[in-house]
Design a protein around this motif. Sequence first.
Motif, mmCIF file in Angstrom:
data_model
loop_
_atom_site.group_PDB
_atom_site.id
_atom_site.type_symbol
_atom_site.label_atom_id
_atom_site.label_comp_id
_atom_site.label_asym_id
_atom_site.label_seq_id
_atom_site.Cartn_x
_atom_site.Cartn_y
_atom_site.Cartn_z
ATOM 1 N N VAL A 1 -5.857 -6.351 -7.811
ATOM 2 C CA VAL A 1 -4.426 -6.079 -7.929
ATOM 3 C C VAL A 1 -3.653 -7.364 -7.715
ATOM 4 O O VAL A 1 -4.095 -8.266 -7.010
ATOM 5 C CB VAL A 1 -3.941 -5.010 -6.917
ATOM 6 C CG1 VAL A 1 -4.584 -3.660 -7.186
ATOM 7 C CG2 VAL A 1 -4.183 -5.440 -5.485
ATOM 8 N N VAL B 1 -0.170 -8.489 -6.117
ATOM 9 C CA VAL B 1 0.848 -8.033 -5.185
ATOM 10 C C VAL B 1 1.979 -9.046 -5.282
ATOM 11 O O VAL B 1 1.788 -10.221 -4.966
ATOM 12 C CB VAL B 1 0.275 -7.937 -3.753
ATOM 13 C CG1 VAL B 1 1.326 -7.476 -2.775
ATOM 14 C CG2 VAL B 1 -0.963 -7.039 -3.735
ATOM 15 N N SER C 1 -9.174 0.507 -3.703
ATOM 16 C CA SER C 1 -8.294 1.511 -4.300
ATOM 17 C C SER C 1 -6.849 1.061 -4.150
ATOM 18 O O SER C 1 -6.535 0.169 -3.356
ATOM 19 C CB SER C 1 -8.477 2.854 -3.591
ATOM 20 O OG SER C 1 -8.027 2.752 -2.242
ATOM 21 N N MET C 2 -5.975 1.727 -4.896
ATOM 22 C CA MET C 2 -4.545 1.463 -4.755
ATOM 23 C C MET C 2 -4.083 1.850 -3.357
ATOM 24 O O MET C 2 -3.244 1.165 -2.759
ATOM 25 C CB MET C 2 -3.761 2.235 -5.824
ATOM 26 C CG MET C 2 -2.277 1.972 -5.781
ATOM 27 S SD MET C 2 -1.798 0.249 -6.069
ATOM 28 C CE MET C 2 -1.778 0.220 -7.852
ATOM 29 N N ASP C 3 -4.651 2.910 -2.807
ATOM 30 C CA ASP C 3 -4.299 3.312 -1.442
ATOM 31 C C ASP C 3 -4.597 2.198 -0.446
ATOM 32 O O ASP C 3 -3.810 1.962 0.479
ATOM 33 C CB ASP C 3 -5.048 4.583 -1.037
ATOM 34 C CG ASP C 3 -4.513 5.832 -1.732
ATOM 35 O OD1 ASP C 3 -3.367 5.797 -2.225
ATOM 36 O OD2 ASP C 3 -5.246 6.830 -1.776
ATOM 37 N N GLU C 4 -5.726 1.516 -0.609
ATOM 38 C CA GLU C 4 -6.056 0.409 0.287
ATOM 39 C C GLU C 4 -5.036 -0.717 0.144
ATOM 40 O O GLU C 4 -4.574 -1.286 1.145
ATOM 41 C CB GLU C 4 -7.467 -0.120 0.019
ATOM 42 C CG GLU C 4 -7.841 -1.250 0.953
ATOM 43 C CD GLU C 4 -9.215 -1.843 0.688
ATOM 44 O OE1 GLU C 4 -9.710 -2.559 1.584
ATOM 45 O OE2 GLU C 4 -9.790 -1.607 -0.400
ATOM 46 N N ALA C 5 -4.651 -1.034 -1.095
ATOM 47 C CA ALA C 5 -3.639 -2.078 -1.314
ATOM 48 C C ALA C 5 -2.320 -1.694 -0.649
ATOM 49 O O ALA C 5 -1.675 -2.524 0.001
ATOM 50 C CB ALA C 5 -3.444 -2.312 -2.808
ATOM 51 N N ILE C 6 -1.933 -0.440 -0.790
ATOM 52 C CA ILE C 6 -0.688 0.037 -0.174
ATOM 53 C C ILE C 6 -0.763 -0.109 1.342
ATOM 54 O O ILE C 6 0.200 -0.555 1.987
ATOM 55 C CB ILE C 6 -0.401 1.497 -0.583
ATOM 56 C CG1 ILE C 6 -0.062 1.563 -2.070
ATOM 57 C CG2 ILE C 6 0.707 2.102 0.274
ATOM 58 C CD1 ILE C 6 -0.060 2.982 -2.637
ATOM 59 N N GLU D 1 5.799 -5.362 -5.018
ATOM 60 C CA GLU D 1 5.255 -4.534 -6.100
ATOM 61 C C GLU D 1 3.760 -4.780 -6.203
ATOM 62 O O GLU D 1 3.308 -5.916 -6.072
ATOM 63 C CB GLU D 1 5.940 -4.910 -7.416
ATOM 64 C CG GLU D 1 5.459 -4.144 -8.617
ATOM 65 C CD GLU D 1 6.216 -4.521 -9.885
ATOM 66 O OE1 GLU D 1 5.662 -4.277 -10.973
ATOM 67 O OE2 GLU D 1 7.338 -5.057 -9.804
ATOM 68 N N ILE D 2 2.990 -3.725 -6.448
ATOM 69 C CA ILE D 2 1.536 -3.825 -6.602
ATOM 70 C C ILE D 2 1.182 -3.389 -8.018
ATOM 71 O O ILE D 2 1.574 -2.300 -8.444
ATOM 72 C CB ILE D 2 0.792 -2.917 -5.603
ATOM 73 C CG1 ILE D 2 1.241 -3.195 -4.169
ATOM 74 C CG2 ILE D 2 -0.717 -3.094 -5.756
ATOM 75 C CD1 ILE D 2 0.746 -2.161 -3.165
ATOM 76 N N ARG D 3 0.429 -4.228 -8.741
ATOM 77 C CA ARG D 3 0.034 -3.900 -10.109
ATOM 78 C C ARG D 3 -1.461 -4.123 -10.278
ATOM 79 O O ARG D 3 -2.015 -5.095 -9.778
ATOM 80 C CB ARG D 3 0.771 -4.793 -11.107
ATOM 81 C CG ARG D 3 2.288 -4.696 -11.043
ATOM 82 C CD ARG D 3 2.854 -3.608 -11.914
ATOM 83 N NE ARG D 3 2.519 -3.748 -13.303
ATOM 84 C CZ ARG D 3 3.225 -4.472 -14.182
ATOM 85 N NH1 ARG D 3 4.302 -5.120 -13.806
ATOM 86 N NH2 ARG D 3 2.839 -4.522 -15.435
ATOM 87 N N LEU D 4 -2.087 -3.220 -11.006
ATOM 88 C CA LEU D 4 -3.515 -3.323 -11.318
ATOM 89 C C LEU D 4 -3.756 -4.322 -12.439
ATOM 90 O O LEU D 4 -2.988 -4.375 -13.397
ATOM 91 C CB LEU D 4 -4.068 -1.968 -11.767
ATOM 92 C CG LEU D 4 -4.123 -0.864 -10.726
ATOM 93 C CD1 LEU D 4 -4.364 0.477 -11.406
ATOM 94 C CD2 LEU D 4 -5.212 -1.162 -9.727
#
Length: 146
Positions: free
Chosen positions: A3, A5, A86-91, A108-111
């Motif tokens: 991701v 960030v 996962s996106m949850d981990e990034a959040i 902002e977080i983007r894949l």
Amino acid sequence: MRVMVMVKATPESEAGQMPGSELIEAMGRFNEELVKAGIMLDGDGLKPSSKGVRVRFSGKDRTVVDGPFAETKELIAGYWIWQVQSMDEAIEWVRRCPNPMASDSEIEIRLFFEPADFGEAFTPELQKREERLRQQIESNQGTERR
């Protein structure tokens, strides 16, 4: 998954206001946590858009537009590239981040796209070429960075 960030710019960052030592120290501690956890692949701050340019494409024409750019809320002041499960981990990591600005701010977080996202269009030949380029980039980073 990888991701990006992105730390969104603020009026203060666009004015070139540098963070104080307390914020620099707090962000340094956070970056250390990211590195120790094996999350952080890269990251850096960006100078204000007044130091940048945009290149507009229209068919074969290219137009260079000097900064600054008007919409601060659409600008990026810094970034990280993370490897997460996962996106949850990034959040969760972003929630632990100190506020990167002196005032209210947004991240902002983007894949990133993965090879499988391109389907059959990303042929084995194109995948090999991409891998060669990535290897060359990795070998150049030690000698050309900063």
